[in-house]
Design a protein around this motif. Sequence first.
Motif, short mmCIF file in Angstrom:
data_model
loop_
_atom_site.label_atom_id
_atom_site.label_comp_id
_atom_site.label_asym_id
_atom_site.label_seq_id
_atom_site.Cartn_x
_atom_site.Cartn_y
_atom_site.Cartn_z
N LEU A 257 0.83 -1.20 0.00
CA LEU A 257 0.00 0.00 0.00
C LEU A 257 0.87 1.26 0.00
O LEU A 257 0.52 2.26 -0.64
CB LEU A 257 -0.94 0.00 1.22
CG LEU A 257 -2.15 -0.93 1.13
CD1 LEU A 257 -2.83 -1.04 2.49
CD2 LEU A 257 -3.14 -0.45 0.09
N SER A 258 2.00 1.21 0.71
CA SER A 258 2.92 2.35 0.70
C SER A 258 3.52 2.54 -0.69
O SER A 258 3.62 3.67 -1.19
CB SER A 258 4.05 2.13 1.72
OG SER A 258 3.53 2.06 3.03
N MET A 259 3.94 1.43 -1.33
CA MET A 259 4.49 1.52 -2.68
C MET A 259 3.44 2.02 -3.65
O MET A 259 3.72 2.87 -4.51
CB MET A 259 5.01 0.14 -3.12
CG MET A 259 5.60 0.13 -4.52
SD MET A 259 6.45 -1.43 -4.90
CE MET A 259 5.10 -2.59 -4.82
N MET A 260 2.21 1.52 -3.50
CA MET A 260 1.13 1.96 -4.37
C MET A 260 0.82 3.43 -4.13
O MET A 260 0.50 4.17 -5.06
CB MET A 260 -0.11 1.11 -4.11
CG MET A 260 -1.17 1.24 -5.19
SD MET A 260 -2.40 -0.09 -5.09
CE MET A 260 -3.32 0.42 -3.65
N GLY A 261 0.95 3.88 -2.88
CA GLY A 261 0.72 5.28 -2.58
C GLY A 261 1.71 6.19 -3.28
O GLY A 261 1.36 7.27 -3.76
N THR A 262 2.96 5.74 -3.36
CA THR A 262 3.98 6.51 -4.07
C THR A 262 3.64 6.61 -5.55
O THR A 262 3.76 7.67 -6.17
CB THR A 262 5.37 5.86 -3.91
OG1 THR A 262 5.66 5.72 -2.51
CG2 THR A 262 6.45 6.69 -4.57
N ILE A 263 3.20 5.50 -6.13
CA ILE A 263 2.86 5.48 -7.55
C ILE A 263 1.66 6.38 -7.83
O ILE A 263 1.69 7.23 -8.72
CB ILE A 263 2.56 4.04 -8.02
CG1 ILE A 263 3.80 3.16 -7.89
CG2 ILE A 263 2.07 4.03 -9.47
CD1 ILE A 263 3.53 1.67 -8.05
N MET A 264 0.60 6.21 -7.02
CA MET A 264 -0.63 6.96 -7.30
C MET A 264 -0.50 8.43 -6.95
O MET A 264 -1.28 9.26 -7.41
CB MET A 264 -1.82 6.36 -6.56
CG MET A 264 -1.74 6.39 -5.06
SD MET A 264 -3.26 5.82 -4.27
CE MET A 264 -4.23 7.32 -4.31
N ALA A 265 0.54 8.79 -6.16
CA ALA A 265 0.76 10.20 -5.85
C ALA A 265 1.14 11.00 -7.09
O ALA A 265 1.00 12.22 -7.11
CB ALA A 265 1.85 10.34 -4.79
N LEU A 266 1.62 10.29 -8.12
CA LEU A 266 1.93 10.99 -9.36
C LEU A 266 0.68 11.63 -9.98
O LEU A 266 0.75 12.68 -10.61
CB LEU A 266 2.56 10.02 -10.37
CG LEU A 266 3.93 9.45 -9.98
CD1 LEU A 266 4.37 8.39 -10.98
CD2 LEU A 266 4.97 10.56 -9.91
#
Length: 401
Positions: free
Chosen positions: A134-143
Amino acid sequence: MFLPTSLATILVLASIVALGPLSTDMYLPSLPRLTTELNASIDQVQITLSIFFAGFAVAQLVYGPLADRFGRKSILLAGLALFTTASFGCATATTIEELIVFRFLQALGACGGPVLGRTMIRDIYGPTQSARVLSMMGTIMALAPAIAPIIGGYMLFVFNWSAIFIFLGAYGAIVTLIITFKIQESLQPENVNSLNPLIIMRNYGELLRSRIFLGYTLCCSFTFSGLFSFLSGSSFVLIDFFGVPEANYGFYFTAVVLGYMVGTQLSQRLGSRYGINKMLVIGTLLASSAGISMLAASLLELHHLYWVIGCQVFFMMAVGMVMPQAMAGAMGPFSKMAGTASALLGFTQSAIAAVVGLIVGHSHTGTPTIMAASIALMGTLAFLSYLIIIKPISINTAAQR
């Protein structure tokens, strides 16, 4: 079909979790202009934000049980179809009342993305690894929210506000096609739940009685509501008060989102080493400090654009640290009703944010003070939720060991 644990699947799930941020952040630069083009007051324009989160909140209570009974994919596709249709409806609105209605319908469709995206990650990776993913996905979706206001600002400059919703409708259609043909169902047959209303109410009751679930959910909800305070007030504060051009608003918003990306990176790298609770105490304390710093400057009438943005960058860093860990903590113990747990978490988060957004919009005085006060309060409440609810549980658990 993509493999469930592949990066491609994570990217697609990030794209549907991002439906909420995209649907709000992309049209933020247009809020001041909507007051003139649709002959609406600031309060009415703010309702287009808050009504979205009200719809977002209510629909999640339905998505969760449906997904636990019929599977994630079919329910997700139904939601995406509604989102796409309502987005095009927003583009055709000629009055503020029509826009409010279509925004509500857009929210009913969009909320399936975050609820079921989080749930599918929990299905695939389990309670331990889901915080990292979820943290990794959060970094991606923050784009997406990083560039969304920039795209929205330039669309507003070249076309008009309706072009923003045409873009969102096209985005929804493309994501629907990808999920239809490339994403597998993640619900295991042995975890299928009944749609019996008594069982659904029992499941919600079990979650509401769980101090673990409530503590993590409140930490997540209050930090998110601090973010929503900024979403509700920032366009009026930056554009009207500080005089930032509409086309440049997105660049300041991107700086804030970069803080969130740093926070998710810290969450991803340090979460497995230090654990959920240590990340939460650091994150909520940072959120509270950043909000109080912004409020103190505003009360002293030390109004400076870069101080507001700087404080919000640190607040967003805290959001990036807290939310993935709190989501994993809230959903972790409930594998057999992960969809219901995700739905109740999302409902609480969106409901509090909707109320906070209405208050910020209704109380706006033309200065940063109301926005800053709300951000400070939400950060402090997140820290108190950890201190009063979660910490005693972790101490008792450690003592029992």
